[in-house]
Scaffold this motif. Structure first.
Motif, PDB file in Angstrom:
ATOM      1  N   ASP A  65       0.856  -1.177   0.000  1.00  0.00           N
ATOM      2  CA  ASP A  65       0.000   0.000   0.000  1.00  0.00           C
ATOM      3  C   ASP A  65       0.893   1.227   0.000  1.00  0.00           C
ATOM      4  OD1 ASP A  65      -1.819   2.033   0.324  1.00  0.00           O
ATOM      5  OD2 ASP A  65      -2.640   1.297   2.217  1.00  0.00           O
ATOM      6  N   PRO A  66       1.008   1.920  -1.141  1.00  0.00           N
ATOM      7  CA  PRO A  66       1.915   3.077  -1.216  1.00  0.00           C
ATOM      8  C   PRO A  66       1.498   4.223  -0.297  1.00  0.00           C
ATOM      9  CG  PRO A  66       0.599   2.921  -3.210  1.00  0.00           C
ATOM     10  CD  PRO A  66       0.304   1.689  -2.397  1.00  0.00           C
ATOM     11  N   ASP A  67       0.244   4.244   0.144  1.00  0.00           N
ATOM     12  CA  ASP A  67      -0.232   5.323   1.022  1.00  0.00           C
ATOM     13  C   ASP A  67      -0.067   4.992   2.508  1.00  0.00           C
ATOM     14  OD1 ASP A  67      -1.009   6.891  -1.179  1.00  0.00           O
ATOM     15  OD2 ASP A  67      -2.896   5.775  -1.327  1.00  0.00           O
ATOM     16  N   ALA A  68       0.331   3.786   2.812  1.00  0.00           N
ATOM     17  CA  ALA A  68       0.494   3.402   4.220  1.00  0.00           C
ATOM     18  C   ALA A  68       1.737   4.065   4.802  1.00  0.00           C
ATOM     19  CB  ALA A  68       0.606   1.889   4.335  1.00  0.00           C
ATOM     20  N   PRO A  69       1.658   4.541   6.042  1.00  0.00           N
ATOM     21  CA  PRO A  69       2.852   5.134   6.673  1.00  0.00           C
ATOM     22  C   PRO A  69       3.878   4.045   6.957  1.00  0.00           C
ATOM     23  CG  PRO A  69       1.081   4.959   8.262  1.00  0.00           C
ATOM     24  CD  PRO A  69       0.510   4.533   6.933  1.00  0.00           C
ATOM     25  N   PHE A  70       5.057   4.447   7.230  1.00  0.00           N
ATOM     26  CA  PHE A  70       6.146   3.500   7.474  1.00  0.00           C
ATOM     27  C   PHE A  70       5.743   2.526   8.503  1.00  0.00           C
ATOM     28  CE2 PHE A  70       8.152   6.766   5.191  1.00  0.00           C
ATOM     29  CZ  PHE A  70       9.266   6.230   4.595  1.00  0.00           C
TER      30      PHE A  70
END
Length: 70
Positions: A65-70
């Motif tokens: 998920d490219p929008d997930a935070p680290f």
């Protein structure tokens, strides 16, 4: 609760006698090294595969998920 003799100690989960002489400890270490070498000669590739199977996760990786935070 089990009682352990004061003449032994637990090291890395193994009970090791604390009353051996340095010569006795060296003899056991040399024996273990020879056993390790013999096992490696006979089972090296299979041992490597077994190790890989223990440390590598099974199944597919999680979804990215490219929008997930680290």
């Amino acid at each position: 609760m089990s009682r352990r003799s004061p003449s032994s100690t637990v090291v890395s989960g193994m009970v090791v006698p604390a009353h051996w002489t340095p010569e006795q400890a060296l003899a056991v270490a040399e024996c273990l090294q020879a056993m390790r070498e013999a096992l490696w000669l006979l089972y090296g590739p299979q041992m490597q595969q077994a190790w890989r199977e223990q440390v590598m996760p099974t199944g597919s990786p999680p979804e990215f998920d490219p929008d997930a935070p680290f």
